[in-house]
Design a protein around this motif. Structure first.
Motif, PDB file in Angstrom:
ATOM      1  N   LEU A 223      14.081 -17.242  36.802  1.00 35.36           N
ATOM      2  CA  LEU A 223      14.715 -15.946  36.595  1.00 35.36           C
ATOM      3  C   LEU A 223      15.587 -15.561  37.793  1.00 35.36           C
ATOM      4  O   LEU A 223      16.688 -15.023  37.634  1.00 35.36           O
ATOM      5  CB  LEU A 223      13.655 -14.868  36.346  1.00 35.36           C
ATOM      6  N   SER A 226      18.734 -17.843  37.604  1.00 38.01           N
ATOM      7  CA  SER A 226      19.681 -17.592  36.512  1.00 38.01           C
ATOM      8  C   SER A 226      20.277 -16.186  36.549  1.00 38.01           C
ATOM      9  O   SER A 226      21.339 -15.939  35.967  1.00 38.01           O
ATOM     10  CB  SER A 226      18.987 -17.806  35.168  1.00 38.01           C
ATOM     11  N   LEU A 228      19.055 -13.606  35.055  1.00 38.15           N
ATOM     12  CA  LEU A 228      18.918 -13.096  33.688  1.00 38.15           C
ATOM     13  C   LEU A 228      18.742 -11.580  33.680  1.00 38.15           C
ATOM     14  O   LEU A 228      17.912 -11.033  34.401  1.00 38.15           O
ATOM     15  CB  LEU A 228      17.714 -13.761  33.021  1.00 38.15           C
ATOM     16  N   THR A 229      19.533 -10.901  32.840  1.00 41.20           N
ATOM     17  CA  THR A 229      19.414  -9.450  32.692  1.00 41.20           C
ATOM     18  C   THR A 229      18.539  -9.124  31.496  1.00 41.20           C
ATOM     19  O   THR A 229      18.290  -9.972  30.633  1.00 41.20           O
ATOM     20  CB  THR A 229      20.789  -8.807  32.492  1.00 41.20           C
ATOM     21  N   ARG A 232      20.511  -9.669  28.200  1.00 44.15           N
ATOM     22  CA  ARG A 232      20.628 -11.061  27.774  1.00 44.15           C
ATOM     23  C   ARG A 232      19.289 -11.603  27.287  1.00 44.15           C
ATOM     24  O   ARG A 232      19.230 -12.389  26.349  1.00 44.15           O
ATOM     25  CB  ARG A 232      21.147 -11.907  28.946  1.00 44.15           C
ATOM     26  N   PHE A 233      18.205 -11.146  27.931  1.00 44.43           N
ATOM     27  CA  PHE A 233      16.883 -11.599  27.500  1.00 44.43           C
ATOM     28  C   PHE A 233      16.570 -11.081  26.104  1.00 44.43           C
ATOM     29  O   PHE A 233      16.047 -11.817  25.257  1.00 44.43           O
ATOM     30  CB  PHE A 233      15.810 -11.140  28.490  1.00 44.43           C
ATOM     31  N   TYR A 260      10.553 -20.165  30.276  1.00 42.82           N
ATOM     32  CA  TYR A 260      11.052 -20.469  31.614  1.00 42.82           C
ATOM     33  C   TYR A 260      10.014 -21.136  32.527  1.00 42.82           C
ATOM     34  O   TYR A 260      10.340 -21.445  33.672  1.00 42.82           O
ATOM     35  CB  TYR A 260      11.548 -19.181  32.300  1.00 42.82           C
TER      36      TYR A 260
END
Length: 267
Positions: A223, A226, A228-229, A232-233, A260
């Protein structure tokens, strides 16, 4: 399967091996309770749940370092022996070894094997060469140079302190991927034996050091890498729910570990 022998010791019977738990230093957790009270400056030295709290809070588990479990390993292969001896923080080792003794049998690997018969034939040939050297008068220490690593060793004893079991042996050989099959089986036998003595302690160890913890560390790493927001998740999760890969009633930590936290190994 765990039973008791004639001496009253717990015995774990594996498929090709046996482990006897000869000594377990603190079965009622009283020594750890006293040390935990001293460590935290508490007066109630018989609080046996306090050592568990130290594990849960992530404190240095020094209160367990003086405690130990002593195992006798019977019909365990040289391969597994080599994996156990790497832990230099063990308290003691007692082994006759193949300088004084000889091996008479072997165990097949329990990893993925492409051609079991060919593997067995190859090990059979190695054992035959080893025994021929013995029969021709070579010393045991000379003959062992031809002994296959799959050979079963004569009984040997290891004593490990609890911290080594908690932080190294069980995580590295059971909960992280990559350990070889026969080693996993033997260390699992060690785990079952100590857990049989104090289920509450060792279940707490698992809860805070088990494979889900290993996976969660990988989740955090992925996490952060990447970026990741939440948006987006949610989009990705929605697609996976539509595909049936995950369910909308799954716990979030399970979803994150599945997406992940997959463990990989270099082997």
């Amino acid at each position: 399967m765990i039973t008791r022998n004639n001496e009253g010791n717990l015995v774990y019977q594996g498929d090709t091996f046996k482990i006897v738990l000869h000594r377990y230093s603190d079965p009622e957790r009283l020594n750890a309770a006293r040390n935990a009270a001293i460590y935290l400056g508490k007066s109630d030295r018989n609080n046996t749940r306090r050592p568990l709290s130290i594990i849960k809070m992530g404190h240095v588990p020094e209160v367990f370092r003086g405690e130990y479990a002593e195992f006798e390993f019977i019909d365990v292969t040289k391969e597994v022996y080599d994996h156990l001896i790497t832990y230099t923080t063990r308290n003691m080792r007692v082994a006759g070894g193949n300088r004084a003794l000889s091996s008479d049998d072997f165990a097949l690997p329990s990893d993925k094997v492409k051609d079991p018969q060919t593997v067995q034939d190859a090990i059979d040939n190695s054992m035959w060469n080893y025994k021929q050297l013995l029969e021709n008068g070579e010393t045991k220490q000379v003959a062992r140079s031809a002994m296959p690593i799959a050979a079963k060793l004569n009984p040997f004893v290891y004593q490990f302190n609890f911290v080594t079991l908690m932080s190294s042996i069980f995580p590295q050989r059971l909960w992280e991927k990559g350990a070889q099959g026969n080693t996993v089986k033997v260390v699992n036998g060690m785990w079952e034996l100590v857990r049989h003595i104090d289920m509450e302690l060792w279940d707490t160890v698992y809860e805070y050091h088990g494979e889900h913890v290993v996976e969660w560390k990988l989740v955090q790493k992925q996490l952060r890498k990447s970026g990741l927001t939440i948006e987006r998740f949610i989009e990705a999760a929605s697609k996976l729910i539509e595909q049936g890969t995950i369910r909308d009633d799954m716990k979030l930590d399970s979803v994150l570990r599945r997406l992940y936290g997959a463990q990989k190994t270099i082997w």
